[in-house]
Design a protein around this motif. Sequence first.
Motif, PDB file in Angstrom:
ATOM      1  N   LYS A   1       0.837  -1.201   0.000  1.00  0.00           N
ATOM      2  CA  LYS A   1       0.000   0.000   0.000  1.00  0.00           C
ATOM      3  C   LYS A   1       0.873   1.254   0.000  1.00  0.00           C
ATOM      4  O   LYS A   1       0.468   2.300  -0.497  1.00  0.00           O
ATOM      5  N   ILE A   2       2.057   1.138   0.570  1.00  0.00           N
ATOM      6  CA  ILE A   2       2.993   2.257   0.603  1.00  0.00           C
ATOM      7  C   ILE A   2       3.779   2.322  -0.697  1.00  0.00           C
ATOM      8  O   ILE A   2       3.899   3.376  -1.320  1.00  0.00           O
ATOM      9  N   ASN A   3       4.321   1.186  -1.119  1.00  0.00           N
ATOM     10  CA  ASN A   3       5.090   1.120  -2.356  1.00  0.00           C
ATOM     11  C   ASN A   3       4.697  -0.131  -3.140  1.00  0.00           C
ATOM     12  O   ASN A   3       5.189  -1.230  -2.855  1.00  0.00           O
ATOM     13  N   PRO A   4       3.817   0.002  -4.117  1.00  0.00           N
ATOM     14  CA  PRO A   4       3.359  -1.150  -4.900  1.00  0.00           C
ATOM     15  C   PRO A   4       4.485  -1.871  -5.640  1.00  0.00           C
ATOM     16  O   PRO A   4       4.299  -3.010  -6.086  1.00  0.00           O
ATOM     17  N   LYS A   5       5.644  -1.230  -5.768  1.00  0.00           N
ATOM     18  CA  LYS A   5       6.781  -1.884  -6.421  1.00  0.00           C
ATOM     19  C   LYS A   5       7.388  -2.978  -5.547  1.00  0.00           C
ATOM     20  O   LYS A   5       8.157  -3.810  -6.035  1.00  0.00           O
ATOM     21  N   GLY A   6       7.079  -2.934  -4.262  1.00  0.00           N
ATOM     22  CA  GLY A   6       7.608  -3.939  -3.355  1.00  0.00           C
ATOM     23  C   GLY A   6       9.103  -3.819  -3.132  1.00  0.00           C
ATOM     24  O   GLY A   6       9.789  -4.830  -2.919  1.00  0.00           O
ATOM     25  N   ARG A   7       9.610  -2.608  -3.167  1.00  0.00           N
ATOM     26  CA  ARG A   7      11.040  -2.385  -2.984  1.00  0.00           C
ATOM     27  C   ARG A   7      11.268  -1.214  -2.036  1.00  0.00           C
ATOM     28  O   ARG A   7      10.333  -0.499  -1.673  1.00  0.00           O
ATOM     29  N   VAL A   8      12.512  -1.023  -1.677  1.00  0.00           N
ATOM     30  CA  VAL A   8      12.905   0.142  -0.883  1.00  0.00           C
ATOM     31  C   VAL A   8      13.970   0.895  -1.683  1.00  0.00           C
ATOM     32  O   VAL A   8      14.607   0.298  -2.563  1.00  0.00           O
ATOM     33  N   PRO A   9      14.110   2.184  -1.377  1.00  0.00           N
ATOM     34  CA  PRO A   9      13.456   2.949  -0.328  1.00  0.00           C
ATOM     35  C   PRO A   9      12.083   3.463  -0.751  1.00  0.00           C
ATOM     36  O   PRO A   9      11.757   3.502  -1.942  1.00  0.00           O
ATOM     37  N   ALA A  10      11.332   3.860   0.260  1.00  0.00           N
ATOM     38  CA  ALA A  10      10.106   4.621   0.061  1.00  0.00           C
ATOM     39  C   ALA A  10      10.120   5.731   1.096  1.00  0.00           C
ATOM     40  O   ALA A  10      10.417   5.472   2.272  1.00  0.00           O
ATOM     41  N   LEU A  11       9.848   6.934   0.663  1.00  0.00           N
ATOM     42  CA  LEU A  11       9.856   8.083   1.567  1.00  0.00           C
ATOM     43  C   LEU A  11       8.455   8.673   1.626  1.00  0.00           C
ATOM     44  O   LEU A  11       7.937   9.163   0.615  1.00  0.00           O
ATOM     45  N   VAL A  12       7.866   8.609   2.806  1.00  0.00           N
ATOM     46  CA  VAL A  12       6.527   9.161   2.997  1.00  0.00           C
ATOM     47  C   VAL A  12       6.663  10.629   3.371  1.00  0.00           C
ATOM     48  O   VAL A  12       7.312  10.973   4.362  1.00  0.00           O
ATOM     49  N   THR A  13       6.060  11.486   2.561  1.00  0.00           N
ATOM     50  CA  THR A  13       6.098  12.934   2.789  1.00  0.00           C
ATOM     51  C   THR A  13       4.682  13.449   3.025  1.00  0.00           C
ATOM     52  O   THR A  13       3.722  12.695   2.907  1.00  0.00           O
ATOM     53  N   GLY A  14       4.584  14.718   3.312  1.00  0.00           N
ATOM     54  CA  GLY A  14       3.279  15.314   3.520  1.00  0.00           C
ATOM     55  C   GLY A  14       2.429  15.364   2.267  1.00  0.00           C
ATOM     56  O   GLY A  14       1.215  15.557   2.335  1.00  0.00           O
ATOM     57  N   ARG A  15       3.022  15.185   1.109  1.00  0.00           N
ATOM     58  CA  ARG A  15       2.299  15.240  -0.155  1.00  0.00           C
ATOM     59  C   ARG A  15       2.121  13.873  -0.802  1.00  0.00           C
ATOM     60  O   ARG A  15       1.475  13.774  -1.849  1.00  0.00           O
ATOM     61  N   GLY A  16       2.700  12.844  -0.206  1.00  0.00           N
ATOM     62  CA  GLY A  16       2.572  11.517  -0.769  1.00  0.00           C
ATOM     63  C   GLY A  16       3.876  10.747  -0.630  1.00  0.00           C
ATOM     64  O   GLY A  16       4.807  11.184   0.045  1.00  0.00           O
ATOM     65  N   VAL A  17       3.925   9.612  -1.278  1.00  0.00           N
ATOM     66  CA  VAL A  17       5.078   8.724  -1.174  1.00  0.00           C
ATOM     67  C   VAL A  17       5.980   8.869  -2.395  1.00  0.00           C
ATOM     68  O   VAL A  17       5.504   8.867  -3.532  1.00  0.00           O
ATOM     69  N   LEU A  18       7.280   8.975  -2.140  1.00  0.00           N
ATOM     70  CA  LEU A  18       8.274   8.995  -3.202  1.00  0.00           C
ATOM     71  C   LEU A  18       9.048   7.676  -3.196  1.00  0.00           C
ATOM     72  O   LEU A  18       9.370   7.144  -2.133  1.00  0.00           O
ATOM     73  N   THR A  19       9.342   7.162  -4.384  1.00  0.00           N
ATOM     74  CA  THR A  19      10.181   5.982  -4.528  1.00  0.00           C
ATOM     75  C   THR A  19      11.283   6.296  -5.532  1.00  0.00           C
ATOM     76  O   THR A  19      11.249   7.353  -6.174  1.00  0.00           O
ATOM     77  N   GLU A  20      12.226   5.379  -5.646  1.00  0.00           N
ATOM     78  CA  GLU A  20      13.393   5.480  -6.525  1.00  0.00           C
ATOM     79  C   GLU A  20      14.434   6.435  -5.917  1.00  0.00           C
ATOM     80  O   GLU A  20      14.180   7.613  -5.692  1.00  0.00           O
ATOM     81  N   THR A  21      15.605   5.880  -5.692  1.00  0.00           N
ATOM     82  CA  THR A  21      16.660   6.623  -4.996  1.00  0.00           C
ATOM     83  C   THR A  21      17.000   7.972  -5.625  1.00  0.00           C
ATOM     84  O   THR A  21      17.086   8.977  -4.908  1.00  0.00           O
ATOM     85  N   PRO A  22      17.209   8.069  -6.944  1.00  0.00           N
ATOM     86  CA  PRO A  22      17.551   9.388  -7.493  1.00  0.00           C
ATOM     87  C   PRO A  22      16.477  10.449  -7.219  1.00  0.00           C
ATOM     88  O   PRO A  22      16.805  11.609  -6.950  1.00  0.00           O
ATOM     89  N   ALA A  23      15.214  10.050  -7.295  1.00  0.00           N
ATOM     90  CA  ALA A  23      14.125  10.998  -7.050  1.00  0.00           C
ATOM     91  C   ALA A  23      14.101  11.429  -5.591  1.00  0.00           C
ATOM     92  O   ALA A  23      13.914  12.616  -5.271  1.00  0.00           O
ATOM     93  N   ILE A  24      14.287  10.484  -4.695  1.00  0.00           N
ATOM     94  CA  ILE A  24      14.284  10.803  -3.267  1.00  0.00           C
ATOM     95  C   ILE A  24      15.460  11.709  -2.921  1.00  0.00           C
ATOM     96  O   ILE A  24      15.315  12.699  -2.180  1.00  0.00           O
ATOM     97  N   LEU A  25      16.634  11.412  -3.460  1.00  0.00           N
ATOM     98  CA  LEU A  25      17.806  12.247  -3.185  1.00  0.00           C
ATOM     99  C   LEU A  25      17.613  13.665  -3.708  1.00  0.00           C
ATOM    100  O   LEU A  25      17.953  14.646  -3.029  1.00  0.00           O
ATOM    101  N   ALA A  26      17.058  13.800  -4.900  1.00  0.00           N
ATOM    102  CA  ALA A  26      16.803  15.135  -5.450  1.00  0.00           C
ATOM    103  C   ALA A  26      15.791  15.878  -4.590  1.00  0.00           C
ATOM    104  O   ALA A  26      15.930  17.090  -4.351  1.00  0.00           O
TER     105      ALA A  26
END
Length: 207
Positions: free
Chosen positions: A45-70
Amino acid sequence: MLTLYYATNTCALASHIALEEAGAAFETRWVDFGAAEQTKSEYLKINPKGRVPALVTGRGVLTETPAILAYIAQSYPKAGLAPLDDPFAFAELQAFMSYLCATVHVAHAHRARGYRWADDPAAFEAMKKKVPQSVGACFALIEGGMLRGPWVMGHAYTIADPYLFTLARWMEVDGVDPNAFPRVLDHRDRMAERPAVRRALESEGLA
């Protein structure tokens, strides 16, 4: 409050380090890969990809390391983790992280996750045998010029540094001799001494 979902010895460590470097207010949630927790409905429910990382923010969930780092670099500009005022330099930074994500990490995954690309056990073994060569070739390219030094992008520490550090920690398990890449090894050693890195490693039980 941000929440980072991670598993031990995964690329999620890069995001964990970046959050520490940024001085962000966050908490971590461990995903137990040994119990296949990443495949359970609660995590999907948090990350349908079934992988990590997942970052829960106030606007929703971010996945994929480059996106989270940016996202971390842009959300905490005072930390100076990316050249946010220089579109070309920021694109160069993203290009390096994309290489780590799409090429280096994928080459590493062929060692233990051949089932993602084939069904034949013989193919799994063939992929596994290729990993020292394929991953080694990646680090040869990084050593030969992509790593500008002393940090990835030159004199400024950026979000690319924890990402390279995370993947460089896997060289030995991939059958790659880190001594063949002295610049990458020096970077890895210096990274390990940073307080933010030590905090993240200790939090994940890796210190």
